[in-house]
Write a protein that holds these residues in place. Sequence first.
Motif, PDB file in Angstrom:
ATOM      1  N   GLN A 174     -51.303   7.186 -42.641  1.00  0.00           N
ATOM      2  CA  GLN A 174     -50.294   7.801 -43.374  1.00  0.00           C
ATOM      3  C   GLN A 174     -49.509   7.067 -44.791  1.00  0.00           C
ATOM      4  O   GLN A 174     -48.437   7.184 -45.590  1.00  0.00           O
ATOM      5  CB  GLN A 174     -48.592   8.060 -42.232  1.00  0.00           C
ATOM      6  N   SER A 175     -50.504   5.949 -44.755  1.00  0.00           N
ATOM      7  CA  SER A 175     -50.446   4.671 -45.866  1.00  0.00           C
ATOM      8  C   SER A 175     -51.475   4.097 -46.835  1.00  0.00           C
ATOM      9  O   SER A 175     -52.548   4.327 -46.240  1.00  0.00           O
ATOM     10  CB  SER A 175     -49.959   3.072 -45.090  1.00  0.00           C
ATOM     11  N   ALA A 208     -48.911  -5.023 -55.346  1.00  0.00           N
ATOM     12  CA  ALA A 208     -49.248  -4.562 -54.993  1.00  0.00           C
ATOM     13  C   ALA A 208     -48.337  -3.222 -54.656  1.00  0.00           C
ATOM     14  O   ALA A 208     -47.237  -3.183 -54.568  1.00  0.00           O
ATOM     15  CB  ALA A 208     -50.396  -4.326 -54.621  1.00  0.00           C
ATOM     16  N   THR A 209     -48.455  -1.572 -54.903  1.00  0.00           N
ATOM     17  CA  THR A 209     -47.593  -1.177 -54.163  1.00  0.00           C
ATOM     18  C   THR A 209     -48.064  -0.500 -52.683  1.00  0.00           C
ATOM     19  O   THR A 209     -49.069   0.017 -52.630  1.00  0.00           O
ATOM     20  CB  THR A 209     -47.830   0.133 -54.917  1.00  0.00           C
ATOM     21  N   LEU A 210     -46.799  -0.505 -51.535  1.00  0.00           N
ATOM     22  CA  LEU A 210     -47.347   0.749 -50.267  1.00  0.00           C
ATOM     23  C   LEU A 210     -46.747   1.998 -50.452  1.00  0.00           C
ATOM     24  O   LEU A 210     -45.331   1.977 -50.835  1.00  0.00           O
ATOM     25  CB  LEU A 210     -46.429  -0.387 -49.757  1.00  0.00           C
ATOM     26  N   ALA A 211     -47.796   3.156 -50.285  1.00  0.00           N
ATOM     27  CA  ALA A 211     -47.104   4.309 -50.131  1.00  0.00           C
ATOM     28  C   ALA A 211     -46.978   4.525 -49.100  1.00  0.00           C
ATOM     29  O   ALA A 211     -48.215   4.780 -48.211  1.00  0.00           O
ATOM     30  CB  ALA A 211     -47.785   5.223 -51.799  1.00  0.00           C
ATOM     31  N   LYS A 212     -46.338   5.168 -48.538  1.00  0.00           N
ATOM     32  CA  LYS A 212     -46.052   5.538 -47.434  1.00  0.00           C
ATOM     33  C   LYS A 212     -45.320   6.722 -47.106  1.00  0.00           C
ATOM     34  O   LYS A 212     -44.310   7.474 -47.210  1.00  0.00           O
ATOM     35  CB  LYS A 212     -45.251   4.687 -46.367  1.00  0.00           C
ATOM     36  N   VAL A 213     -46.457   8.186 -46.739  1.00  0.00           N
ATOM     37  CA  VAL A 213     -45.730  10.251 -46.428  1.00  0.00           C
ATOM     38  C   VAL A 213     -45.847  10.214 -45.337  1.00  0.00           C
ATOM     39  O   VAL A 213     -46.495   9.617 -44.152  1.00  0.00           O
ATOM     40  CB  VAL A 213     -46.899  10.493 -47.459  1.00  0.00           C
ATOM     41  N   ALA A 214     -45.258  11.429 -45.157  1.00  0.00           N
ATOM     42  CA  ALA A 214     -45.070  11.922 -43.778  1.00  0.00           C
ATOM     43  C   ALA A 214     -46.749  13.022 -43.693  1.00  0.00           C
ATOM     44  O   ALA A 214     -47.127  12.645 -45.432  1.00  0.00           O
ATOM     45  CB  ALA A 214     -43.948  13.470 -43.713  1.00  0.00           C
ATOM     46  N   ARG A 215     -46.979  13.526 -42.619  1.00  0.00           N
ATOM     47  CA  ARG A 215     -48.341  14.277 -42.776  1.00  0.00           C
ATOM     48  C   ARG A 215     -48.046  15.326 -43.983  1.00  0.00           C
ATOM     49  O   ARG A 215     -47.007  16.065 -43.426  1.00  0.00           O
ATOM     50  CB  ARG A 215     -48.724  14.670 -41.362  1.00  0.00           C
ATOM     51  N   LEU A 216     -49.522  15.878 -44.081  1.00  0.00           N
ATOM     52  CA  LEU A 216     -49.024  16.974 -44.626  1.00  0.00           C
ATOM     53  C   LEU A 216     -48.291  18.409 -44.351  1.00  0.00           C
ATOM     54  O   LEU A 216     -49.720  18.231 -42.733  1.00  0.00           O
ATOM     55  CB  LEU A 216     -50.548  17.600 -45.616  1.00  0.00           C
ATOM     56  N   ARG A 221     -41.739  17.941 -35.423  1.00  0.00           N
ATOM     57  CA  ARG A 221     -41.342  16.914 -33.709  1.00  0.00           C
ATOM     58  C   ARG A 221     -42.063  15.912 -32.984  1.00  0.00           C
ATOM     59  O   ARG A 221     -41.652  15.551 -32.245  1.00  0.00           O
ATOM     60  CB  ARG A 221     -41.965  18.467 -33.034  1.00  0.00           C
ATOM     61  N   PHE A 222     -43.454  15.753 -34.212  1.00  0.00           N
ATOM     62  CA  PHE A 222     -43.958  14.771 -33.992  1.00  0.00           C
ATOM     63  C   PHE A 222     -42.895  13.583 -35.127  1.00  0.00           C
ATOM     64  O   PHE A 222     -42.141  14.014 -35.324  1.00  0.00           O
ATOM     65  CB  PHE A 222     -45.398  14.740 -34.969  1.00  0.00           C
ATOM     66  N   ASP A 223     -43.393  12.759 -34.537  1.00  0.00           N
ATOM     67  CA  ASP A 223     -42.427  10.986 -34.498  1.00  0.00           C
ATOM     68  C   ASP A 223     -43.024  11.126 -36.086  1.00  0.00           C
ATOM     69  O   ASP A 223     -44.097  11.224 -37.215  1.00  0.00           O
ATOM     70  CB  ASP A 223     -43.664   9.402 -33.669  1.00  0.00           C
ATOM     71  N   ILE A 224     -41.652  10.285 -36.730  1.00  0.00           N
ATOM     72  CA  ILE A 224     -41.227  10.664 -37.821  1.00  0.00           C
ATOM     73  C   ILE A 224     -41.591   9.301 -38.534  1.00  0.00           C
ATOM     74  O   ILE A 224     -41.666   7.784 -38.073  1.00  0.00           O
ATOM     75  CB  ILE A 224     -40.511  10.949 -38.825  1.00  0.00           C
ATOM     76  N   PRO A 225     -42.514   8.939 -39.824  1.00  0.00           N
ATOM     77  CA  PRO A 225     -43.111   7.694 -40.431  1.00  0.00           C
ATOM     78  C   PRO A 225     -41.714   7.478 -40.649  1.00  0.00           C
ATOM     79  O   PRO A 225     -40.629   7.423 -41.253  1.00  0.00           O
ATOM     80  CB  PRO A 225     -44.127   7.679 -41.291  1.00  0.00           C
ATOM     81  N   THR A 226     -41.894   5.576 -40.535  1.00  0.00           N
ATOM     82  CA  THR A 226     -40.603   4.533 -40.385  1.00  0.00           C
ATOM     83  C   THR A 226     -40.972   3.832 -41.154  1.00  0.00           C
ATOM     84  O   THR A 226     -41.679   3.345 -40.870  1.00  0.00           O
ATOM     85  CB  THR A 226     -39.842   4.427 -38.522  1.00  0.00           C
ATOM     86  N   ILE A 227     -39.781   2.801 -41.557  1.00  0.00           N
ATOM     87  CA  ILE A 227     -39.844   1.332 -42.464  1.00  0.00           C
ATOM     88  C   ILE A 227     -38.781   1.005 -42.313  1.00  0.00           C
ATOM     89  O   ILE A 227     -37.864   0.945 -41.679  1.00  0.00           O
ATOM     90  CB  ILE A 227     -40.729   1.473 -43.272  1.00  0.00           C
ATOM     91  N   GLY A 228     -38.766  -0.328 -41.976  1.00  0.00           N
ATOM     92  CA  GLY A 228     -37.019  -0.892 -41.839  1.00  0.00           C
ATOM     93  C   GLY A 228     -38.310  -2.585 -41.451  1.00  0.00           C
ATOM     94  O   GLY A 228     -38.875  -3.232 -42.723  1.00  0.00           O
ATOM     95  N   PRO A 229     -36.773  -3.776 -42.103  1.00  0.00           N
ATOM     96  CA  PRO A 229     -36.966  -4.962 -41.654  1.00  0.00           C
ATOM     97  C   PRO A 229     -38.158  -5.598 -41.847  1.00  0.00           C
ATOM     98  O   PRO A 229     -39.039  -6.342 -42.430  1.00  0.00           O
ATOM     99  CB  PRO A 229     -35.731  -5.592 -41.219  1.00  0.00           C
ATOM    100  N   VAL A 230     -38.749  -5.473 -40.544  1.00  0.00           N
ATOM    101  CA  VAL A 230     -40.283  -6.105 -40.964  1.00  0.00           C
ATOM    102  C   VAL A 230     -41.424  -5.449 -41.939  1.00  0.00           C
ATOM    103  O   VAL A 230     -42.214  -6.215 -42.128  1.00  0.00           O
ATOM    104  CB  VAL A 230     -40.561  -5.861 -39.203  1.00  0.00           C
ATOM    105  N   THR A 231     -41.515  -4.080 -41.818  1.00  0.00           N
ATOM    106  CA  THR A 231     -42.226  -3.908 -43.388  1.00  0.00           C
ATOM    107  C   THR A 231     -41.712  -4.265 -44.108  1.00  0.00           C
ATOM    108  O   THR A 231     -42.625  -5.736 -45.528  1.00  0.00           O
ATOM    109  CB  THR A 231     -42.066  -2.178 -43.202  1.00  0.00           C
ATOM    110  N   ALA A 247     -39.795  11.523 -49.499  1.00  0.00           N
ATOM    111  CA  ALA A 247     -38.379  11.767 -49.592  1.00  0.00           C
ATOM    112  C   ALA A 247     -37.312  12.579 -48.509  1.00  0.00           C
ATOM    113  O   ALA A 247     -39.053  13.337 -48.696  1.00  0.00           O
ATOM    114  CB  ALA A 247     -37.643  11.964 -50.457  1.00  0.00           C
ATOM    115  N   GLY A 248     -36.476  12.943 -47.860  1.00  0.00           N
ATOM    116  CA  GLY A 248     -36.716  13.681 -47.140  1.00  0.00           C
ATOM    117  C   GLY A 248     -37.261  13.808 -44.850  1.00  0.00           C
ATOM    118  O   GLY A 248     -37.036  14.107 -44.864  1.00  0.00           O
ATOM    119  N   LYS A 249     -39.075  12.904 -45.482  1.00  0.00           N
ATOM    120  CA  LYS A 249     -39.417  13.225 -44.324  1.00  0.00           C
ATOM    121  C   LYS A 249     -40.135  11.267 -43.935  1.00  0.00           C
ATOM    122  O   LYS A 249     -40.692  11.237 -43.099  1.00  0.00           O
ATOM    123  CB  LYS A 249     -40.748  13.449 -45.002  1.00  0.00           C
TER     124      LYS A 249
END
Lengths: 287, 287
Positions: A174-175, A208-216, A221-231, A247-249
């Motif tokens: 997803q990234s 550089a750029t990190l792009a992180k998305v939800a699955r198409l 109901r699946f685990d949703i992509p998450t970022i936080g301070p460690v990222t 956004a929103g996902k």
Amino acid sequence: MTTDPPVLGLVAGDGLYPEYIVRGARRRTPELRIVAVGFKGETNPAVIPLCDVYKEFSVGQLSKPFSFLKKNGVQNVIMAGGINPKNILSLRPDLRALSVLMRMPEKNADSLLGAVITEAEKEGFTILPAFTYMEEHMPQPGHIAGPRPTPEQWEDAVFGMQMAKEITRLHIGQSVIVHHGTVVAVEAIEGTNNCIRRGGELGNGKPATLAKVARLGHDMRFDIPTIGPVTIQTCAECGIRQIALEAGKTILLERDRVEQLCKKHKISLHALQLPEQDGPSPSDRPA
Amino acid sequence: MTTDPPVLGLVAGDGLYPEYIVRGARRRTPELRIVAVGFKGETNPAVIPLCDVYKEFSVGQLSKPFSFLKKNGVQNVIMAGGINPKNILSLRPDLRALSVLMRMPEKNADSLLGAVITEAEKEGFTILPAFTYMEEHMPQPGHIAGPRPTPEQWEDAVFGMQMAKEITRLHIGQSVIVHHGTVVAVEAIEGTNNCIRRGGELGNGKPATLAKVARLGHDMRFDIPTIGPVTIQTCAECGIRQIALEAGKTILLERDRVEQLCKKHKISLHALQLPEQDGPSPSDRPA
């Protein structure tokens, strides 16, 4: 006539996400009884005292956690937090999990989780969306923290989001890390932070750029992509100067701390809206 | 009327591939005059004494190599061997290369090479297919070396080839590592050997598969995917026990040494036919 208090089943993977679910659920429904399934070496111990009942299982067990949840009167279940893909690869399935695995042609993280959900529903459980109680932590389109992106960064963000989305179409990850219009790293099962480290090195330390998305067609109901301070911290160490989230996902944990870190390290963090279905499928793309 | 001996221009990247071109060309046309452009830190020094004229340039220069080739009477050019993608990212373009770069929306290895070819053709050069003089080194479908794949390995090989092909469709890379139906690593710009190392680690040391393909709709004037003893050695060290190549579109260098290494390390090496648009048919299975 007495009404039993409602019961929530929680399948708790790694990270802070399960804890956020529990805290959000408690805020909204104080009388909620929370019954949690955890995994040795995966589940954050901080979540344990917050649940009414908690029991650990091995990754790969299906029958025992199902029985445990039923015995505790669980009907609705949220699955939150990931399982280290390395542990998925080395899982020791029980008989039921084995029969599921045997029927799966491709064994990627998405299909494994999908198969687990199917089995849980056969047992009569209802799997709630993984963003239940998490809505406030899912950024809407716009700038979140750090400097505004430059036009060049913005181009990389849009390009990166499109490429990451195509990678989810292949059920790989997803990234992606993008550097001046080039995909320098694709996340498969090594995890986002390892992908960041590689992409940062390969970019020769240039931003550089990190792009992180939800699955198409993401099944919520699946685990949703998450970022936080460690990222953010990892990005800061590896020369990533922009993070683009869908956004929103995607879920943003510890927003205050994230904002501080983005400001300190001059990392531009923003959420982009990506149309779900109208991107060309890989087969439509001109060679 | 005298006829000048034919002249071949060679743009020589890294590895053994340029040397193979020169040797193949000499065998077929002994009187051929070979004029080579090399790159500091990229071109294998072994190729230098084999050429009639050789000059080194920096990655990112276009005007000077063009003049050099013209001055030496070159009309036909073969481009052989890669450039380390890290050097592509840090290239210092001359004015002409800069004007090319400015016109490119996506700057991946494919599009960079494509742009260089376009510029070369504008200058009047003819770019010959990169497999010219290399046909004997391009395996046809079937088993090449090491043990025959197990049915499970065969499934991973077919799946890996399909996934690698999709990755080329996105212009990202040409290799994936597969472990029991899961893509554990995708090659972007880190190079095949680094991808092998990561995929081997992530597979927890259990046997995995390397699938390496040519780009979808591969322009045969481009550098062609190549493997040789170093690839096999890296696979052996990292727990890769199967290598699937695309038949007729990948180059196998030092076949004798490769066969020895595959036998020694029990690595199954075979070439698969992959139709451009569909998956391989079951009949492609090596007998």
